[in-house]
Design a protein around this motif. Structure first.
Motif, PDB file in Angstrom:
ATOM      1  N   LEU A   1       6.946  11.436  12.203  1.00  0.00           N
ATOM      2  CA  LEU A   1       8.172  11.934  12.837  1.00  0.00           C
ATOM      3  C   LEU A   1       7.810  13.224  13.553  1.00  0.00           C
ATOM      4  N   LEU A   2       7.978  13.219  14.870  1.00  0.00           N
ATOM      5  CA  LEU A   2       7.622  14.400  15.652  1.00  0.00           C
ATOM      6  C   LEU A   2       8.861  14.875  16.398  1.00  0.00           C
ATOM      7  N   GLU A   3       9.275  16.100  16.111  1.00  0.00           N
ATOM      8  CA  GLU A   3      10.490  16.611  16.764  1.00  0.00           C
ATOM      9  C   GLU A   3      10.120  17.603  17.863  1.00  0.00           C
ATOM     10  N   MET A   4      11.092  17.908  18.708  1.00  0.00           N
ATOM     11  CA  MET A   4      10.870  18.803  19.851  1.00  0.00           C
ATOM     12  C   MET A   4      11.843  19.979  19.819  1.00  0.00           C
ATOM     13  N   GLY A   5      12.393  20.273  18.614  1.00  0.00           N
ATOM     14  CA  GLY A   5      13.384  21.348  18.550  1.00  0.00           C
ATOM     15  C   GLY A   5      13.186  22.295  17.370  1.00  0.00           C
ATOM     16  N   GLU A   6      11.975  22.323  16.819  1.00  0.00           N
ATOM     17  CA  GLU A   6      11.770  23.145  15.608  1.00  0.00           C
ATOM     18  C   GLU A   6      12.041  24.618  15.886  1.00  0.00           C
ATOM     19  N   GLU A   7      11.656  25.070  17.084  1.00  0.00           N
ATOM     20  CA  GLU A   7      11.789  26.499  17.384  1.00  0.00           C
ATOM     21  C   GLU A   7      13.230  26.902  17.705  1.00  0.00           C
ATOM     22  N   VAL A   8      14.118  25.915  17.775  1.00  0.00           N
ATOM     23  CA  VAL A   8      15.543  26.239  17.928  1.00  0.00           C
ATOM     24  C   VAL A   8      16.324  25.755  16.708  1.00  0.00           C
ATOM     25  N   GLY A   9      15.651  25.715  15.564  1.00  0.00           N
ATOM     26  CA  GLY A   9      16.343  25.408  14.303  1.00  0.00           C
ATOM     27  C   GLY A   9      16.426  23.932  13.955  1.00  0.00           C
ATOM     28  N   SER A  10      15.573  23.092  14.563  1.00  0.00           N
ATOM     29  CA  SER A  10      15.515  21.663  14.223  1.00  0.00           C
ATOM     30  C   SER A  10      16.867  20.967  14.273  1.00  0.00           C
ATOM     31  N   PRO A  11      17.596  21.068  15.392  1.00  0.00           N
ATOM     32  CA  PRO A  11      18.894  20.395  15.446  1.00  0.00           C
ATOM     33  C   PRO A  11      18.737  18.883  15.272  1.00  0.00           C
ATOM     34  N   GLY A  12      19.576  18.311  14.435  1.00  0.00           N
ATOM     35  CA  GLY A  12      19.593  16.858  14.258  1.00  0.00           C
ATOM     36  C   GLY A  12      18.556  16.323  13.282  1.00  0.00           C
TER      37      GLY A  12
ATOM     38  N   LEU B   1       0.842  -1.209   0.000  1.00  0.00           N
ATOM     39  CA  LEU B   1       0.000   0.000   0.000  1.00  0.00           C
ATOM     40  C   LEU B   1       0.869   1.248   0.000  1.00  0.00           C
ATOM     41  N   PRO B   2       0.312   2.391  -0.409  1.00  0.00           N
ATOM     42  CA  PRO B   2       1.097   3.630  -0.338  1.00  0.00           C
ATOM     43  C   PRO B   2       1.420   3.997   1.119  1.00  0.00           C
ATOM     44  N   THR B   3       2.520   4.694   1.276  1.00  0.00           N
ATOM     45  CA  THR B   3       2.970   5.067   2.622  1.00  0.00           C
ATOM     46  C   THR B   3       3.065   6.574   2.732  1.00  0.00           C
ATOM     47  N   MET B   4       2.429   7.111   3.780  1.00  0.00           N
ATOM     48  CA  MET B   4       2.499   8.543   4.056  1.00  0.00           C
ATOM     49  C   MET B   4       3.425   8.766   5.240  1.00  0.00           C
ATOM     50  N   LEU B   5       4.307   9.758   5.101  1.00  0.00           N
ATOM     51  CA  LEU B   5       5.068  10.235   6.259  1.00  0.00           C
ATOM     52  C   LEU B   5       4.427  11.542   6.703  1.00  0.00           C
ATOM     53  N   SER B   6       4.202  11.687   8.011  1.00  0.00           N
ATOM     54  CA  SER B   6       3.737  12.970   8.510  1.00  0.00           C
ATOM     55  C   SER B   6       4.761  13.508   9.502  1.00  0.00           C
ATOM     56  N   TYR B   7       4.670  14.781   9.750  1.00  0.00           N
ATOM     57  CA  TYR B   7       5.659  15.458  10.599  1.00  0.00           C
ATOM     58  C   TYR B   7       4.937  16.491  11.457  1.00  0.00           C
ATOM     59  N   GLY B   8       5.465  16.718  12.628  1.00  0.00           N
ATOM     60  CA  GLY B   8       4.965  17.814  13.465  1.00  0.00           C
ATOM     61  C   GLY B   8       6.039  18.169  14.477  1.00  0.00           C
ATOM     62  N   HIS B   9       5.830  19.264  15.194  1.00  0.00           N
ATOM     63  CA  HIS B   9       6.756  19.553  16.292  1.00  0.00           C
ATOM     64  C   HIS B   9       5.978  19.885  17.558  1.00  0.00           C
ATOM     65  N   GLY B  10       6.439  19.282  18.647  1.00  0.00           N
ATOM     66  CA  GLY B  10       5.749  19.442  19.923  1.00  0.00           C
ATOM     67  C   GLY B  10       6.339  20.532  20.781  1.00  0.00           C
ATOM     68  N   ASP B  11       7.433  21.134  20.341  1.00  0.00           N
ATOM     69  CA  ASP B  11       8.006  22.232  21.118  1.00  0.00           C
ATOM     70  C   ASP B  11       7.337  23.541  20.713  1.00  0.00           C
ATOM     71  N   VAL B  12       7.422  24.504  21.615  1.00  0.00           N
ATOM     72  CA  VAL B  12       6.843  25.826  21.382  1.00  0.00           C
ATOM     73  C   VAL B  12       7.871  26.894  21.754  1.00  0.00           C
ATOM     74  N   VAL B  13       7.584  28.142  21.372  1.00  0.00           N
ATOM     75  CA  VAL B  13       8.434  29.253  21.812  1.00  0.00           C
ATOM     76  C   VAL B  13       8.050  29.614  23.249  1.00  0.00           C
ATOM     77  N   ALA B  14       8.795  30.540  23.834  1.00  0.00           N
ATOM     78  CA  ALA B  14       8.566  30.924  25.227  1.00  0.00           C
ATOM     79  C   ALA B  14       7.113  31.355  25.440  1.00  0.00           C
TER      80      ALA B  14
END
Ligand code: ZN
Length: 473
Positions: free
Chosen positions: A158-169, A87-100
């Motif tokens: 894929l959910l990252e926690m560093g988007e607001e600091v430039g997505s390190p890694g 079947l087709p495969t979807m990748l989704s992305y989000g970030h759980g971090d926020v600014v101050a």
């Protein structure tokens, strides 16, 4: 006539109306995931292990936490639900971090960490950027699953926690984990719609290069009566240097900083796009590249902006020739431009005009690259048709956002077609006090995503798999 697609969308709206979405979002906003604050490292990890992990587990995903390859940077969550490899495969992305949170600056005693409703707005840090948006998308997955009994496609998150600091890694992980992240398409949500009343799909991002220009001619200031006419003025020099790069109407004069010609498919996509916001500033007709529409100026062209300029003492000017001057500039650029070429081109441009004493300074962080999926790509027509079927209105298709996101990780590193469906709007106060999500827009977003994911799971529903598979990973 039975219409299971419509039934699924109506069920999603009913779940929203019963308070399901608000409850999920309220729980998530309560995590103080301010990634710029080093004290919050444990909270960032907790958002993944105590909130998102268990939530996707209920949707039949297997999940794990990926350590960040950058020392001290927050972990990411990877989850997948594989129904059938064919079947087709979807990748989704989000970030759980926020600014101050800026806790004491919110109106009416609101807390950024507790969602409060007022006049159709859901206030709270992350309601727009990005907790509200990935909450909508996760809810849509659940709705399709409930309605169909299965998704009908494979889903990865894929959910990252560093988007607001430039997505390190993020880039490194996309490189080293390319096999795990392999997919046919990226479908994700962040950023604003073109306007609140216009469903929008965007296909990439502009890139951004920030740099300083500085002239430092001598130790101190000298009396302008005694020395004026004898000593070179760094402010005058810098103003002229900038004027040689961008003219009095904002037109970029350095060839290497201008984009290649606008592709026809991009022009066609932008033909019905009007940028701006009803309550926003009036757009200047005589600004920017001549001959372009406003939409082309912001979505299909580069912009060189002077963000700050300093010489002497602007607060208390004195009668003296200042010893130095500096300016901070930004080039926003579209796909087809290579940011690595910009600084050498600026150096050559300045040297050729005798501005050899002007120094160019660049930030350590790598600039965000520009990305853009061709509006003629079959995935775009597929997504637009799905949104139109749900909303009975053709969505705005932006070849790229005016702003920047780490989309090059998905478009360039993973080689995926990238379809972004934003659920926020330009006046959401993202990154400021009183950030909010419009409730009716969240509801419509949930219906759009439920329809889109429903369509993805229809037999033969996804376009163009072979081409996507053939791309290098
Ligand atoms: Zn943000």
């Amino acid at each position: 006539m039975p219409n299971p697609r419509r039934d699924a969308i109506e069920a999603a709206a009913a779940w929203f109306d019963a308070g399901g979405m608000l409850a999920d979002l309220r729980r998530r906003v309560a995590f103080r995931t301010e990634s710029q604050d080093r004290q919050r490292a444990a909270e960032l990890a907790r958002y993944l292990t105590e909130e998102i992990g268990p939530s996707v587990e209920q949707l039949g995903f297997r999940w794990s936490v990926w350590e960040n390859p950058v020392a001290g940077a927050p972990p990411m969550l990877f989850a997948e639900r594989i129904e059938d490899p064919s079947l087709p495969t979807m990748l989704s992305y989000g970030h759980g971090d926020v600014v101050a949170g800026y806790d004491d600056q919110w109106a009416d005693g609101r807390s950024p960490w507790d969602v409060s409703e007022s006049a159709g707005r859901w206030y709270g840090r992350g309601t727009a950027d990005n907790k509200g948006q990935h909450t909508i998308n996760l809810a849509a997955l659940g709705q399709v699953l409930t309605a169909r009994g299965q998704l009908g496609f494979n889903a990865k998150l894929l959910l990252e926690m560093g988007e607001e600091v430039g997505s390190p890694g993020l880039r490194e992980l996309c490189q080293t984990r390319a096999q795990a992240l392999r997919a046919d398409v990226l479908i994700a949500s962040d950023g604003p719609r073109l306007r609140s009343d216009r469903p929008t799909i965007f296909l990439g991002t502009r890139g951004a290069l920030n740099f300083d220009l500085a002239v430092d001619l001598r130790k101190g200031a000298h009396h302008s009566g005694n020395w004026g006419g004898l000593l070179a003025n760094p402010g005058t020099m810098l103003a002229n240097a900038i004027a040689s790069m961008v003219d009095a109407h904002g037109r970029i004069l350095v060839d290497a900083l201008r984009p290649p010609p606008i592709p026809d498919s991009v022009r066609r996509a932008l033909a019905d796009i009007e940028p701006g916001e009803p309550a926003g500033p009036a757009i200047d007709a005589d600004w920017g590249e001549p001959g372009l529409t406003p939409a082309e100026r912001v979505f299909a062209w580069n912009a060189l902006e002077v963000l700050a300029f300093r010489t002497g003492n602007p607060e208390r000017p004195v009668n003296a020739i200042p010893p130095r001057a500096s300016a901070h500039l930004q080039l926003r650029f579209v796909a087809g431009c290579d940011w690595r070429a910009f600084v050498p081109a600026i150096r050559a441009h300045l040297d050729l005009r005798g501005f050899t004493k002007i120094e160019i300074g660049q930030e350590d962080a790598e600039p965000m690259a520009a990305t853009r999926l061709d509006p003629d790509d079959p995935w775009v027509g597929w997504a637009a048709a799905s949104v139109e079927a749900t909303c009975s209105a053709r969505p705005a298709i932006l070849p790229n956002l005016g702003g920047s996101l780490p989309n090059d990780c998905f478009a360039d590193v993973l080689g995926l077609p990238t379809i972004w469906v934003p659920h926020s709007y330009p006046a959401c106060s993202q990154h400021a006090p009183d950030e909010h999500l419009l409730a009716h827009l969240a509801r419509e977003g949930l219906m759009i995503m439920t329809g889109l994911l429903w369509d993805l799971g229809e037999p033969g529903g996804a376009p163009n798999r072979d081409r996507a598979r053939a791309r290098p990973t």
